[in-house]
Design a protein around this motif. Sequence first.
Motif, PDB file in Angstrom:
ATOM      1  N   LEU A  71      31.711  -4.940  22.074  1.00 44.06           N
ATOM      2  CA  LEU A  71      30.916  -5.821  21.219  1.00 44.06           C
ATOM      3  C   LEU A  71      31.594  -5.810  19.854  1.00 44.06           C
ATOM      4  CD1 LEU A  71      28.371  -7.493  20.454  1.00 44.06           C
ATOM      5  CD2 LEU A  71      27.281  -5.310  19.896  1.00 44.06           C
ATOM      6  N   ARG A  91      31.515  -7.173  15.952  1.00 41.57           N
ATOM      7  CA  ARG A  91      30.832  -7.826  14.829  1.00 41.57           C
ATOM      8  C   ARG A  91      31.890  -8.285  13.834  1.00 41.57           C
ATOM      9  NH1 ARG A  91      25.376  -7.449  14.640  1.00 41.57           N
ATOM     10  NH2 ARG A  91      24.434  -5.910  16.056  1.00 41.57           N
ATOM     11  N   ASP A 102      32.195 -10.073  10.161  1.00 43.30           N
ATOM     12  CA  ASP A 102      31.471 -10.483   8.952  1.00 43.30           C
ATOM     13  C   ASP A 102      32.449 -11.100   7.967  1.00 43.30           C
ATOM     14  OD1 ASP A 102      29.838  -7.997  10.102  1.00 43.30           O
ATOM     15  OD2 ASP A 102      28.460  -9.235   8.919  1.00 43.30           O
ATOM     16  N   HIS A 118      30.954 -11.411  20.883  1.00 39.80           N
ATOM     17  CA  HIS A 118      31.186 -11.398  19.440  1.00 39.80           C
ATOM     18  C   HIS A 118      29.959 -11.895  18.705  1.00 39.80           C
ATOM     19  CE1 HIS A 118      35.914 -11.582  19.373  1.00 39.80           C
ATOM     20  NE2 HIS A 118      35.464 -10.688  20.224  1.00 39.80           N
ATOM     21  N   ILE A 119      29.727 -11.321  17.557  1.00 37.40           N
ATOM     22  CA  ILE A 119      28.648 -11.769  16.673  1.00 37.40           C
ATOM     23  C   ILE A 119      29.259 -12.013  15.297  1.00 37.40           C
ATOM     24  CG2 ILE A 119      26.482 -11.135  15.532  1.00 37.40           C
ATOM     25  CD1 ILE A 119      25.911  -9.325  18.006  1.00 37.40           C
ATOM     26  N   VAL A 120      29.280 -13.261  14.884  1.00 42.22           N
ATOM     27  CA  VAL A 120      29.826 -13.633  13.580  1.00 42.22           C
ATOM     28  C   VAL A 120      28.672 -13.816  12.594  1.00 42.22           C
ATOM     29  CG1 VAL A 120      31.135 -15.378  12.305  1.00 42.22           C
ATOM     30  CG2 VAL A 120      31.773 -14.815  14.671  1.00 42.22           C
ATOM     31  N   MET A 170      35.868  -8.753   8.130  1.00 39.94           N
ATOM     32  CA  MET A 170      35.416  -7.400   8.463  1.00 39.94           C
ATOM     33  C   MET A 170      35.145  -7.367   9.966  1.00 39.94           C
ATOM     34  SD  MET A 170      35.343  -6.197   5.352  1.00 39.94           S
ATOM     35  CE  MET A 170      34.426  -4.648   5.394  1.00 39.94           C
ATOM     36  N   GLN A 217      34.167  -5.082  13.246  1.00 38.24           N
ATOM     37  CA  GLN A 217      33.638  -3.800  13.726  1.00 38.24           C
ATOM     38  C   GLN A 217      33.559  -3.886  15.244  1.00 38.24           C
ATOM     39  OE1 GLN A 217      29.707  -2.640  12.359  1.00 38.24           O
ATOM     40  NE2 GLN A 217      30.273  -0.482  12.337  1.00 38.24           N
ATOM     41  N   PHE A 224      32.669  -2.127  18.785  1.00 41.92           N
ATOM     42  CA  PHE A 224      31.930  -1.098  19.525  1.00 41.92           C
ATOM     43  C   PHE A 224      32.410  -1.152  20.966  1.00 41.92           C
ATOM     44  CE2 PHE A 224      28.706  -0.221  16.297  1.00 41.92           C
ATOM     45  CZ  PHE A 224      28.742  -1.358  15.515  1.00 41.92           C
ATOM     46  N   PHE A 251      40.076  -5.917   7.923  1.00 44.26           N
ATOM     47  CA  PHE A 251      39.450  -4.591   7.913  1.00 44.26           C
ATOM     48  C   PHE A 251      38.877  -4.336   9.297  1.00 44.26           C
ATOM     49  CE2 PHE A 251      35.826  -1.808   7.750  1.00 44.26           C
ATOM     50  CZ  PHE A 251      36.187  -0.815   6.858  1.00 44.26           C
ATOM     51  N   ILE A 252      39.164  -3.148   9.852  1.00 43.27           N
ATOM     52  CA  ILE A 252      38.665  -2.828  11.192  1.00 43.27           C
ATOM     53  C   ILE A 252      38.011  -1.448  11.210  1.00 43.27           C
ATOM     54  CG2 ILE A 252      39.251  -2.600  13.641  1.00 43.27           C
ATOM     55  CD1 ILE A 252      41.901  -4.105  13.028  1.00 43.27           C
ATOM     56  N   GLY A 253      36.818  -1.404  11.742  1.00 40.13           N
ATOM     57  CA  GLY A 253      36.152  -0.136  12.050  1.00 40.13           C
ATOM     58  C   GLY A 253      35.834  -0.111  13.532  1.00 40.13           C
ATOM     59  N   TYR A 254      35.829   1.072  14.106  1.00 36.64           N
ATOM     60  CA  TYR A 254      35.754   1.215  15.567  1.00 36.64           C
ATOM     61  C   TYR A 254      34.741   2.304  15.870  1.00 36.64           C
ATOM     62  CZ  TYR A 254      38.280   1.562  20.161  1.00 36.64           C
ATOM     63  OH  TYR A 254      38.668   1.553  21.484  1.00 36.64           O
ATOM     64  N   VAL A 255      33.834   2.035  16.785  1.00 36.03           N
ATOM     65  CA  VAL A 255      32.782   2.987  17.148  1.00 36.03           C
ATOM     66  C   VAL A 255      32.734   3.096  18.663  1.00 36.03           C
ATOM     67  CG1 VAL A 255      30.294   3.466  17.067  1.00 36.03           C
ATOM     68  CG2 VAL A 255      31.415   2.413  15.084  1.00 36.03           C
ATOM     69  N   ASP A 265      39.752   5.760  13.670  1.00 35.68           N
ATOM     70  CA  ASP A 265      38.955   4.581  14.015  1.00 35.68           C
ATOM     71  C   ASP A 265      38.886   3.561  12.882  1.00 35.68           C
ATOM     72  OD1 ASP A 265      38.332   5.360  16.631  1.00 35.68           O
ATOM     73  OD2 ASP A 265      36.681   6.616  15.943  1.00 35.68           O
ATOM     74  N   TRP A 266      39.759   3.717  11.889  1.00 35.90           N
ATOM     75  CA  TRP A 266      39.705   2.811  10.738  1.00 35.90           C
ATOM     76  C   TRP A 266      41.067   2.191  10.471  1.00 35.90           C
ATOM     77  CZ3 TRP A 266      34.956   1.815   9.066  1.00 35.90           C
ATOM     78  CH2 TRP A 266      33.960   2.765   9.323  1.00 35.90           C
ATOM     79  N   SER A 267      41.038   0.919  10.145  1.00 34.84           N
ATOM     80  CA  SER A 267      42.230   0.232   9.664  1.00 34.84           C
ATOM     81  C   SER A 267      41.833  -0.562   8.433  1.00 34.84           C
ATOM     82  CB  SER A 267      42.794  -0.696  10.738  1.00 34.84           C
ATOM     83  OG  SER A 267      43.849  -1.471  10.174  1.00 34.84           O
ATOM     84  N   GLN A 298      28.209 -18.923  16.682  1.00 41.34           N
ATOM     85  CA  GLN A 298      28.538 -17.651  16.037  1.00 41.34           C
ATOM     86  C   GLN A 298      28.185 -16.444  16.896  1.00 41.34           C
ATOM     87  OE1 GLN A 298      27.433 -17.676  11.914  1.00 41.34           O
ATOM     88  NE2 GLN A 298      28.729 -19.447  11.496  1.00 41.34           N
TER      89      GLN A 298
END
Lengths: 133, 133, 133
Positions: free
Chosen positions: A2, A4, A6, A40-42, A67, A69, A71, A103-107, B113-115, C49
Amino acid sequence: PLVRIDVAAGRTPEQLARISRAIHEAILAEYRIPERDYFHIVTEHAPGQIVAQDAGLGFERSSGVVMVQIFTQGGRSQEAKGALFAAVARNLGDAGVAGEDVFIGYVENTAGDWSFGFGRAQYVTGELAVPAR
Amino acid sequence: PLVRIDVAAGRTPEQLARISRAIHEAILAEYRIPERDYFHIVTEHAPGQIVAQDAGLGFERSSGVVMVQIFTQGGRSQEAKGALFAAVARNLGDAGVAGEDVFIGYVENTAGDWSFGFGRAQYVTGELAVPAR
Amino acid sequence: PLVRIDVAAGRTPEQLARISRAIHEAILAEYRIPERDYFHIVTEHAPGQIVAQDAGLGFERSSGVVMVQIFTQGGRSQEAKGALFAAVARNLGDAGVAGEDVFIGYVENTAGDWSFGFGRAQYVTGELAVPAR
Protein backbone atom coordinates in the motif's frame (compact mmCIF):
# COMPACT_ATOMS: atom_id res chain seq x y z
CA PRO A 1 2.17 -2.92 -0.98
CA LEU A 2 0.00 0.00 0.00
CA VAL A 3 1.56 3.28 -1.10
CA ARG A 4 0.57 6.67 0.25
CA ILE A 5 1.56 9.55 -1.99
CA ASP A 6 1.26 13.06 -0.56
CA VAL A 7 1.83 16.10 -2.76
CA ALA A 8 1.00 19.77 -2.86
CA ALA A 9 -2.09 20.55 -4.92
CA GLY A 10 -1.46 21.87 -8.40
CA ARG A 11 -0.66 18.93 -10.62
CA THR A 12 -3.20 17.74 -13.20
CA PRO A 13 -4.94 14.39 -12.74
CA GLU A 14 -2.80 13.11 -15.61
CA GLN A 15 0.40 14.16 -13.87
CA LEU A 16 -0.72 12.55 -10.63
CA ALA A 17 -1.61 9.34 -12.44
CA ARG A 18 1.81 9.36 -14.08
CA ILE A 19 3.50 9.74 -10.70
CA SER A 20 1.50 6.89 -9.24
CA ARG A 21 2.21 4.71 -12.25
CA ALA A 22 5.94 5.50 -12.07
CA ILE A 23 6.07 4.28 -8.49
CA HIS A 24 4.04 1.19 -9.30
CA GLU A 25 6.31 0.30 -12.20
CA ALA A 26 9.30 0.54 -9.88
CA ILE A 27 7.70 -1.86 -7.41
CA LEU A 28 6.69 -4.24 -10.20
CA ALA A 29 10.19 -4.28 -11.62
CA GLU A 30 12.08 -4.66 -8.36
CA TYR A 31 9.74 -6.81 -6.27
CA ARG A 32 8.15 -8.84 -9.09
CA ILE A 33 4.69 -8.57 -7.60
CA PRO A 34 1.59 -9.13 -9.74
CA GLU A 35 0.67 -6.24 -12.03
CA ARG A 36 -2.67 -5.84 -10.31
CA ASP A 37 -1.14 -5.68 -6.81
CA TYR A 38 -1.62 -1.93 -7.17
CA PHE A 39 -2.88 0.01 -4.15
CA HIS A 40 -2.15 3.71 -4.00
CA ILE A 41 -3.71 6.56 -2.09
CA VAL A 42 -2.88 10.05 -3.36
CA THR A 43 -3.61 13.04 -1.15
CA GLU A 44 -3.20 16.65 -2.22
CA HIS A 45 -2.36 19.35 0.28
CA ALA A 46 -2.62 23.11 0.50
CA PRO A 47 0.60 25.14 0.38
CA GLY A 48 2.62 24.82 3.56
CA GLN A 49 1.01 21.57 4.67
CA ILE A 50 3.91 19.45 3.52
CA VAL A 51 7.22 20.21 5.18
CA ALA A 52 10.16 18.34 3.70
CA GLN A 53 13.62 19.67 4.43
CA ASP A 54 16.88 17.99 3.49
CA ALA A 55 17.80 16.19 6.74
CA GLY A 56 21.11 18.00 6.55
CA LEU A 57 22.14 16.60 3.17
CA GLY A 58 22.55 20.03 1.63
CA PHE A 59 20.03 20.49 -1.12
CA GLU A 60 16.78 22.34 -1.67
CA ARG A 61 13.48 20.78 -2.56
CA SER A 62 10.85 22.40 -4.72
CA SER A 63 7.14 22.67 -3.96
CA GLY A 64 6.84 19.63 -6.22
CA VAL A 65 8.10 17.27 -3.54
CA VAL A 66 6.52 13.81 -3.65
CA MET A 67 6.20 12.12 -0.27
CA VAL A 68 6.04 8.37 -0.76
CA GLN A 69 5.20 6.02 2.09
CA ILE A 70 5.30 2.32 1.30
CA PHE A 71 3.67 -0.25 3.56
CA THR A 72 4.56 -3.81 2.64
CA GLN A 73 5.41 -7.13 4.15
CA GLY A 74 8.85 -7.55 5.64
CA GLY A 75 11.54 -9.99 4.65
CA ARG A 76 13.19 -8.18 1.79
CA SER A 77 16.88 -7.40 2.06
CA GLN A 78 18.32 -3.93 2.40
CA GLU A 79 19.79 -4.43 -1.05
CA ALA A 80 16.30 -5.05 -2.46
CA LYS A 81 14.92 -2.01 -0.68
CA GLY A 82 17.77 0.13 -1.92
CA ALA A 83 17.16 -1.01 -5.48
CA LEU A 84 13.47 -0.19 -5.06
CA PHE A 85 14.22 3.29 -3.77
CA ALA A 86 16.55 3.90 -6.71
CA ALA A 87 13.96 2.67 -9.19
CA VAL A 88 11.27 4.87 -7.65
CA ALA A 89 13.47 7.95 -8.01
CA ARG A 90 14.51 7.00 -11.53
CA ASN A 91 10.95 6.42 -12.68
CA LEU A 92 9.73 9.58 -10.97
CA GLY A 93 12.51 11.42 -12.79
CA ASP A 94 11.06 10.19 -16.06
CA ALA A 95 7.70 11.50 -14.83
CA GLY A 96 9.15 14.96 -14.25
CA VAL A 97 9.95 14.78 -10.54
CA ALA A 98 13.46 15.87 -9.59
CA GLY A 99 15.60 13.59 -7.46
CA GLU A 100 15.61 16.24 -4.75
CA ASP A 101 11.84 15.95 -4.58
CA VAL A 102 11.58 12.23 -3.86
CA PHE A 103 11.08 11.34 -0.21
CA ILE A 104 10.48 7.69 0.70
CA GLY A 105 9.56 6.05 3.98
CA TYR A 106 9.01 2.32 4.29
CA VAL A 107 7.05 0.38 6.91
CA GLU A 108 6.95 -3.40 7.17
CA ASN A 109 4.28 -5.78 8.33
CA THR A 110 3.55 -9.43 7.55
CA ALA A 111 1.73 -11.40 4.86
CA GLY A 112 -1.13 -12.00 7.28
CA ASP A 113 -1.67 -8.27 7.70
CA TRP A 114 -3.44 -7.80 4.38
CA SER A 115 -6.95 -8.39 3.16
CA PHE A 116 -7.57 -7.52 -0.48
CA GLY A 117 -11.31 -8.00 -0.36
CA PHE A 118 -14.16 -9.83 1.36
CA GLY A 119 -12.42 -9.67 4.73
CA ARG A 120 -10.19 -12.58 3.85
CA ALA A 121 -6.45 -12.60 4.46
CA GLN A 122 -5.63 -14.00 1.04
CA TYR A 123 -1.96 -14.68 1.72
CA VAL A 124 -3.02 -16.84 4.65
CA THR A 125 -5.93 -18.60 2.98
CA GLY A 126 -3.68 -19.42 0.04
CA GLU A 127 -5.84 -17.56 -2.47
CA LEU A 128 -2.75 -15.48 -3.23
CA ALA A 129 0.84 -16.66 -3.28
CA VAL A 130 3.13 -14.69 -1.00
CA PRO A 131 5.50 -12.76 -3.30
CA ALA A 132 8.97 -14.24 -3.45
CA ARG A 133 11.70 -12.32 -1.68
CA PRO B 1 10.90 10.95 11.50
CA LEU B 2 7.90 11.39 9.25
CA VAL B 3 5.01 12.96 11.12
CA ARG B 4 1.42 12.91 9.94
CA ILE B 5 -0.76 15.56 11.53
CA ASP B 6 -4.50 15.30 11.00
CA VAL B 7 -6.83 18.05 12.18
CA ALA B 8 -10.29 19.38 11.50
CA ALA B 9 -10.34 22.25 9.02
CA GLY B 10 -10.66 25.71 10.52
CA ARG B 11 -7.25 26.76 11.73
CA THR B 12 -5.28 29.42 9.86
CA PRO B 13 -2.12 28.46 7.96
CA GLU B 14 -0.18 30.26 10.69
CA GLN B 15 -1.81 28.17 13.41
CA LEU B 16 -1.12 24.97 11.50
CA ALA B 17 2.50 25.97 10.97
CA ARG B 18 2.81 26.68 14.67
CA ILE B 19 1.42 23.24 15.53
CA SER B 20 3.84 21.56 13.13
CA ARG B 21 6.73 23.58 14.49
CA ALA B 22 5.78 22.73 18.08
CA ILE B 23 5.94 19.03 17.31
CA HIS B 24 9.20 19.40 15.44
CA GLU B 25 10.79 21.30 18.32
CA ALA B 26 9.80 18.49 20.67
CA ILE B 27 11.46 15.91 18.45
CA LEU B 28 14.58 18.07 18.07
CA ALA B 29 14.87 18.55 21.81
CA GLU B 30 14.24 14.96 22.83
CA TYR B 31 15.81 12.97 20.01
CA ARG B 32 18.60 15.40 19.09
CA ILE B 33 18.07 14.93 15.38
CA PRO B 34 19.33 17.49 12.86
CA GLU B 35 17.23 20.65 12.62
CA ARG B 36 16.51 19.96 8.97
CA ASP B 37 15.30 16.39 9.62
CA TYR B 38 11.83 17.90 9.35
CA PHE B 39 9.17 15.93 7.46
CA HIS B 40 5.56 16.67 8.25
CA ILE B 41 2.34 16.07 6.35
CA VAL B 42 -0.68 18.04 7.56
CA THR B 43 -4.14 16.99 6.42
CA GLU B 44 -7.31 18.91 7.18
CA HIS B 45 -10.64 17.14 7.47
CA ALA B 46 -14.29 18.05 7.27
CA PRO B 47 -16.34 17.97 10.48
CA GLY B 48 -16.98 14.44 11.67
CA GLN B 49 -14.12 12.90 9.75
CA ILE B 50 -11.88 12.66 12.77
CA VAL B 51 -13.21 10.54 15.61
CA ALA B 52 -11.13 10.69 18.76
CA GLN B 53 -12.74 9.56 21.97
CA ASP B 54 -11.00 9.17 25.31
CA ALA B 55 -10.22 5.42 25.38
CA GLY B 56 -12.06 5.34 28.69
CA LEU B 57 -9.81 7.83 30.46
CA GLY B 58 -12.70 10.13 31.35
CA PHE B 59 -12.24 13.41 29.55
CA GLU B 60 -13.74 15.23 26.60
CA ARG B 61 -11.85 16.41 23.55
CA SER B 62 -12.69 19.50 21.57
CA SER B 63 -13.01 19.76 17.81
CA GLY B 64 -9.45 21.07 17.97
CA VAL B 65 -7.98 17.61 18.48
CA VAL B 66 -4.57 17.12 16.87
CA MET B 67 -3.90 13.57 15.69
CA VAL B 68 -0.14 13.01 15.54
CA GLN B 69 1.34 9.90 13.98
CA ILE B 70 5.11 9.57 14.16
CA PHE B 71 7.00 7.13 11.93
CA THR B 72 10.65 6.79 12.92
CA GLN B 73 13.37 4.24 13.28
CA GLY B 74 13.20 1.92 16.24
CA GLY B 75 15.71 1.49 19.02
CA ARG B 76 14.73 4.25 21.37
CA SER B 77 13.74 3.37 24.91
CA GLN B 78 10.25 3.67 26.33
CA GLU B 79 11.66 6.37 28.56
CA ALA B 80 12.78 8.35 25.53
CA LYS B 81 9.43 7.88 23.82
CA GLY B 82 7.60 8.96 26.95
CA ALA B 83 9.72 12.08 27.19
CA LEU B 84 8.96 12.82 23.54
CA PHE B 85 5.23 12.42 24.04
CA ALA B 86 5.37 14.77 27.04
CA ALA B 87 7.36 17.35 25.09
CA VAL B 88 4.93 17.18 22.17
CA ALA B 89 1.99 17.85 24.48
CA ARG B 90 3.84 20.61 26.32
CA ASN B 91 4.86 22.37 23.13
CA LEU B 92 1.40 21.97 21.63
CA GLY B 93 0.04 23.49 24.81
CA ASP B 94 2.20 26.54 24.15
CA ALA B 95 0.72 26.57 20.64
CA GLY B 96 -2.82 26.66 22.02
CA VAL B 97 -3.71 22.97 21.89
CA ALA B 98 -5.17 21.56 25.11
CA GLY B 99 -3.66 18.41 26.59
CA GLU B 100 -6.97 16.64 26.02
CA ASP B 101 -6.58 17.30 22.31
CA VAL B 102 -3.20 15.65 21.78
CA PHE B 103 -3.36 12.13 20.40
CA ILE B 104 -0.09 10.40 19.49
CA GLY B 105 0.60 7.11 17.74
CA TYR B 106 4.13 5.91 17.04
CA VAL B 107 5.33 3.39 14.44
CA GLU B 108 8.88 2.10 14.17
CA ASN B 109 10.95 1.01 11.22
CA THR B 110 14.71 0.87 10.59
CA ALA B 111 17.40 3.25 9.41
CA GLY B 112 17.42 1.52 6.04
CA ASP B 113 13.75 2.30 5.52
CA TRP B 114 14.31 5.95 4.62
CA SER B 115 15.36 7.75 1.48
CA PHE B 116 15.57 11.52 1.79
CA GLY B 117 16.14 12.18 -1.88
CA PHE B 118 17.52 10.75 -5.12
CA GLY B 119 16.36 7.24 -4.23
CA ARG B 120 19.31 6.71 -1.96
CA ALA B 121 19.00 5.24 1.54
CA GLN B 122 21.27 7.81 3.11
CA TYR B 123 21.58 6.12 6.49
CA VAL B 124 22.88 3.04 4.69
CA THR B 125 25.15 4.81 2.21
CA GLY B 126 26.67 6.77 5.08
CA GLU B 127 25.67 10.14 3.64
CA LEU B 128 23.77 10.67 6.88
CA ALA B 129 24.77 9.53 10.34
CA VAL B 130 22.15 7.42 12.08
CA PRO B 131 20.86 9.54 14.99
CA ALA B 132 22.18 8.43 18.35
CA ARG B 133 19.70 6.68 20.62
CA PRO C 1 -6.26 1.18 17.38
CA LEU C 2 -5.93 4.11 15.03
CA VAL C 3 -7.84 3.50 11.81
CA ARG C 4 -7.31 5.45 8.62
CA ILE C 5 -10.21 5.23 6.20
CA ASP C 6 -9.65 6.56 2.69
CA VAL C 7 -12.53 6.80 0.22
CA ALA C 8 -13.49 8.63 -2.93
CA ALA C 9 -15.54 11.74 -2.29
CA GLY C 10 -19.25 11.42 -2.85
CA ARG C 11 -20.74 9.76 0.19
CA THR C 12 -22.84 11.77 2.63
CA PRO C 13 -21.53 12.51 6.12
CA GLU C 14 -24.09 10.01 7.39
CA GLN C 15 -22.78 7.29 5.10
CA LEU C 16 -19.21 8.02 6.13
CA ALA C 17 -20.16 7.90 9.79
CA ARG C 18 -21.90 4.59 9.23
CA ILE C 19 -18.77 3.17 7.59
CA SER C 20 -16.59 4.34 10.44
CA ARG C 21 -19.02 2.95 12.99
CA ALA C 22 -19.18 -0.39 11.17
CA ILE C 23 -15.42 -0.76 11.40
CA HIS C 24 -15.38 0.30 15.03
CA GLU C 25 -18.08 -2.23 15.93
CA ALA C 26 -16.00 -4.96 14.31
CA ILE C 27 -12.97 -4.02 16.39
CA LEU C 28 -15.06 -3.81 19.56
CA ALA C 29 -16.58 -7.22 18.96
CA GLU C 30 -13.39 -9.03 17.99
CA TYR C 31 -10.77 -7.34 20.14
CA ARG C 32 -12.95 -6.48 23.14
CA ILE C 33 -11.43 -3.05 23.52
CA PRO C 34 -13.24 -0.27 25.42
CA GLU C 35 -16.13 1.34 23.54
CA ARG C 36 -14.41 4.72 23.69
CA ASP C 37 -11.12 3.40 22.27
CA TYR C 38 -12.35 4.90 19.01
CA PHE C 39 -9.83 6.76 16.83
CA HIS C 40 -10.61 7.09 13.15
CA ILE C 41 -9.37 9.45 10.48
CA VAL C 42 -11.48 9.61 7.31
CA THR C 43 -10.02 11.21 4.20
CA GLU C 44 -11.93 11.80 1.00
CA HIS C 45 -10.18 11.82 -2.35
CA ALA C 46 -10.86 13.15 -5.83
CA PRO C 47 -11.61 10.62 -8.59
CA GLY C 48 -8.53 8.67 -9.61
CA GLN C 49 -6.61 9.35 -6.43
CA ILE C 50 -7.33 5.93 -4.98
CA VAL C 51 -6.04 3.02 -7.02
CA ALA C 52 -7.14 -0.38 -5.75
CA GLN C 53 -6.89 -3.27 -8.13
CA ASP C 54 -7.52 -6.92 -7.25
CA ALA C 55 -3.99 -8.21 -6.64
CA GLY C 56 -4.75 -10.87 -9.21
CA LEU C 57 -7.73 -12.36 -7.38
CA GLY C 58 -10.07 -11.85 -10.32
CA PHE C 59 -12.73 -9.35 -9.35
CA GLU C 60 -13.56 -5.74 -10.04
CA ARG C 61 -13.92 -3.03 -7.45
CA SER C 62 -16.30 -0.12 -7.69
CA SER C 63 -15.48 3.52 -7.08
CA GLY C 64 -16.94 2.88 -3.63
CA VAL C 65 -13.82 1.09 -2.43
CA VAL C 66 -13.03 1.63 1.26
CA MET C 67 -9.34 1.57 2.08
CA VAL C 68 -8.90 0.64 5.75
CA GLN C 69 -5.55 0.87 7.47
CA ILE C 70 -5.43 -0.30 11.07
CA PHE C 71 -2.55 0.63 13.38
CA THR C 72 -2.63 -1.24 16.65
CA GLN C 73 -0.40 -2.96 19.14
CA GLY C 74 0.99 -6.32 18.20
CA GLY C 75 0.53 -9.62 19.94
CA ARG C 76 -2.75 -10.81 18.51
CA SER C 77 -2.84 -14.10 16.66
CA GLN C 78 -3.37 -14.49 12.95
CA GLU C 79 -6.67 -16.15 13.85
CA ALA C 80 -7.75 -13.04 15.74
CA LYS C 81 -6.69 -10.77 12.89
CA GLY C 82 -8.51 -12.94 10.38
CA ALA C 83 -11.67 -12.80 12.48
CA LEU C 84 -11.33 -9.02 12.65
CA PHE C 85 -10.94 -8.71 8.89
CA ALA C 86 -14.03 -10.87 8.38
CA ALA C 87 -16.04 -8.81 10.85
CA VAL C 88 -14.95 -5.56 9.20
CA ALA C 89 -16.13 -6.81 5.81
CA ARG C 90 -19.37 -8.19 7.24
CA ASN C 91 -20.21 -4.95 9.05
CA LEU C 92 -19.25 -2.86 6.05
CA GLY C 93 -21.56 -5.06 4.01
CA ASP C 94 -24.39 -4.10 6.34
CA ALA C 95 -23.37 -0.47 5.75
CA GLY C 96 -23.69 -0.89 2.01
CA VAL C 97 -20.08 -1.60 1.05
CA ALA C 98 -19.58 -4.63 -1.18
CA GLY C 99 -17.03 -7.25 -0.17
CA GLU C 100 -15.05 -6.43 -3.29
CA ASP C 101 -14.65 -2.89 -2.01
CA VAL C 102 -13.06 -3.67 1.35
CA PHE C 103 -9.28 -3.35 1.43
CA ILE C 104 -7.51 -3.77 4.77
CA GLY C 105 -3.89 -3.23 5.76
CA TYR C 106 -2.68 -3.76 9.31
CA VAL C 107 0.41 -2.34 11.03
CA GLU C 108 1.56 -3.30 14.51
CA ASN C 109 3.36 -1.35 17.20
CA THR C 110 3.51 -1.73 20.99
CA ALA C 111 1.46 -0.60 23.96
CA GLY C 112 4.06 2.04 24.74
CA ASP C 113 3.60 3.62 21.33
CA TRP C 114 0.33 5.35 22.19
CA SER C 115 -0.57 8.52 24.02
CA PHE C 116 -4.28 9.24 24.26
CA GLY C 117 -3.89 12.71 25.72
CA PHE C 118 -1.68 14.98 27.81
CA GLY C 119 1.48 13.46 26.35
CA ARG C 120 1.24 10.47 28.65
CA ALA C 121 1.68 6.89 27.46
CA GLN C 122 -1.32 5.62 29.37
CA TYR C 123 -0.66 1.92 28.81
CA VAL C 124 2.75 2.41 30.40
CA THR C 125 1.66 4.68 33.24
CA GLY C 126 -1.08 2.19 34.09
CA GLU C 127 -3.88 4.71 33.57
CA LEU C 128 -5.23 2.31 30.96
CA ALA C 129 -5.13 -1.47 31.07
CA VAL C 130 -3.49 -3.04 28.05
CA PRO C 131 -6.29 -4.85 26.15
CA ALA C 132 -6.20 -8.61 26.57
CA ARG C 133 -5.07 -10.60 23.59
